[in-house]
Write a protein that holds these residues in place. Structure first.
Motif, PDB file in Angstrom:
ATOM      1  N   GLY A 260      44.495   8.715  12.548  1.00 30.44           N
ATOM      2  CA  GLY A 260      44.254   8.361  13.943  1.00 30.44           C
ATOM      3  C   GLY A 260      43.119   9.423  14.361  1.00 30.44           C
ATOM      4  N   GLU A 261      42.554   9.291  15.318  1.00 31.71           N
ATOM      5  CA  GLU A 261      41.345  10.253  16.119  1.00 31.71           C
ATOM      6  C   GLU A 261      42.014  11.236  15.939  1.00 31.71           C
ATOM      7  N   ALA A 262      43.082  11.794  16.477  1.00 30.82           N
ATOM      8  CA  ALA A 262      43.608  13.252  16.236  1.00 30.82           C
ATOM      9  C   ALA A 262      43.498  13.938  14.925  1.00 30.82           C
ATOM     10  N   ALA A 263      43.553  13.059  13.919  1.00 25.87           N
ATOM     11  CA  ALA A 263      43.799  13.742  12.507  1.00 25.87           C
ATOM     12  C   ALA A 263      42.439  13.587  11.864  1.00 25.87           C
ATOM     13  N   HIS A 264      41.335  13.233  12.530  1.00 25.37           N
ATOM     14  CA  HIS A 264      39.850  13.369  11.954  1.00 25.37           C
ATOM     15  C   HIS A 264      39.335  14.775  12.683  1.00 25.37           C
ATOM     16  N   SER A 265      38.901  15.539  11.621  1.00 31.04           N
ATOM     17  CA  SER A 265      38.216  16.678  11.919  1.00 31.04           C
ATOM     18  C   SER A 265      36.850  16.564  12.435  1.00 31.04           C
ATOM     19  N   LEU A 266      36.068  15.672  11.884  1.00 30.23           N
ATOM     20  CA  LEU A 266      34.700  15.328  12.125  1.00 30.23           C
ATOM     21  C   LEU A 266      34.290  14.792  13.300  1.00 30.23           C
ATOM     22  N   TYR A 267      35.009  13.364  13.638  1.00 32.20           N
ATOM     23  CA  TYR A 267      35.027  12.692  14.720  1.00 32.20           C
ATOM     24  C   TYR A 267      36.300  12.675  15.604  1.00 32.20           C
TER      25      TYR A 267
END
Length: 407
Positions: A260-267
């Protein structure tokens, strides 16, 4: 999109992307009206994970088993604890979930009898005055709409010419509006935003003798109180850091995976970050199960032309005009080592990638013959499958000998 890239509206809404992806799973691939209540990853004798969910039609509690489970619910749902994990998740992951937080950007959609704004006006911005215009006015003294920044977007191009405006509502009013009725929210929008914007535009709308055209349809979001989201995007409050996103993305053994978005460090906080996180997690699941990793750019050739067309519609939807001048790229320094290697194989280098002008011509190889990392690198520059192949064709024909970069 974010992270230095242009922001876009999807023509016809994001639902079409999900539908195109879901088509490849078949009629039974997606189950709706099923609220997950428990994930029991204590392995069964067969080494399977148990997931219990509450079905709505007909009402029932159902248990299914699988070799692994991917948890992609929003961070707000994880923070609320509405899904029980047995055994409890490891303390580092629970601490990361606690430190990360959810922000709220609600939307108000209004359709008018006719457009009262210039067709080429893509966005309007309304900054509230330093003090309420009149004490006790709607959204005034109570700290409502008159105290929040509103970004208003002309959605006509993305909605086949319908005269629709979308307001992005920032805090603090984005939280306050969830307690109000649609009538009160629309009234605040008209009072504090539409009337001011209309008077600032040519055409005389909103002035005596020329009232704003009537509203024919409306829609108001309340992501903060929606039990399946409890917010609209994740962010790093004081005390949190990128390492918390990395911890959230970490799998629990070979059984429970997170994306999910919360688990993506770059975006983080973006649609493309959520998508990229899902692709990366799919690779982790395949590695854990000993299966071949999927190609996010397209299905195998054996799947047929129809499946390839569905995938193309999902990964390269039709975009409306960008909400600001497109950047077409993230900076070279933001690319991972693998992404840089893919970019180099496409003929880009540091200076050509970061150049302010349009991207260099694409390779003469078709999109279908690019590897998954190369496709991702091309997408970072703003290419879709159709745009890449059109550029490739142009590059090949102009060279006369097909001397473009060979992959």
């Amino acid at each position: 999109m974010g992270g230095g890239e242009a922001h876009y509206l999807v023509h016809g809404c994001l639902g079409q992307v999900l539908r195109a992806l879901a088509e490849e799973l078949g009629g039974e691939g997606v189950r709706l009206d099923a609220a997950v209540e428990e994930v029991d990853y204590a392995p069964t004798p067969e080494g399977r994970v148990r997931v219990r969910y509450r079905a709505s039609h007909p009402p029932a509690t159902v248990e299914v088993t699988a070799r692994a489970v991917v948890v992609s619910v929003p961070l707000g749902v994880l923070k609320a604890g509405t899904i029980a994990f047995r055994p409890p998740l490891p303390p580092p992951k629970l601490a990361a979930i606690e430190r990360l937080d959810m922000g709220l950007l609600n939307k108000v959609f209004l359709q008018f009898e006719q457009a009262w704004w210039p067709a080429d006006q893509v966005t309007f911005s309304y900054l509230p005055p330093a003090a309420p215009e009149r004490p006790g006015a709607a959204g005034g003294a109570r700290g409502g709409a008159g105290h929040s920044h509103w970004l208003v977007v002309n959605c006509a191009e993305a909605m086949d010419g319908l005269p629709v405006l979308m307001a992005l509502v920032a805090p603090p009013y984005s939280w306050e509006m969830e307690k109000e009725s649609d009538d009160a929210i629309v009234a605040d929008f008209l009072l504090h935003v539409v009337s001011h914007v209309a008077r600032a535009l040519p055409g005389g709308w909103g002035r005596p003798g020329r009232p704003i055209p009537a509203i024919t349809a409306r829609h108001v979001t309340r992501w903060g109180s929606d039990p399946f989201s409890l917010g609209s995007y994740s962010y790093l409050p004081v005390g949190a850091g990128p390492c918390d996103r990395e911890e959230l993305a970490r799998a629990v053994g070979d059984a429970v995976f997170f994306c999910g978005e919360a688990a993506h460090s770059l975006y983080p906080s973006t649609v493309h970050g959520a998508y990229m996180s899902g692709v990366e997690t799919a690779g982790k699941v395949c590695a854990a199960l000993g299966a071949a990793a999927p190609d996010p750019g397209g299905p195998p050739a054996a799947a047929g032309a129809d499946a390839a067309a569905r995938r193309a519609r999902a990964t390269a939807p039709t975009w409306a005009a960008p909400l600001r001048p497109p950047a077409y790229k993230v900076s070279w320094s933001q690319l991972t080592a693998a992404e840089r290697e893919a970019a180099l194989s496409l003929g880009f280098n540091f200076s050509s990638w970061d150049h302010d002008g349009p991207p260099p011509p694409a390779s003469t190889r078709s999109w279908a013959r690019l590897s998954a990392p190369q496709r991702q690198a091309a997408r970072s520059l703003g290419y879709t499958a159709a745009a890449w192949d059109a550029d490739s064709s142009s590059s090949s024909s102009s060279s006369g000998s097909g001397s473009g970069i060979s992959i």
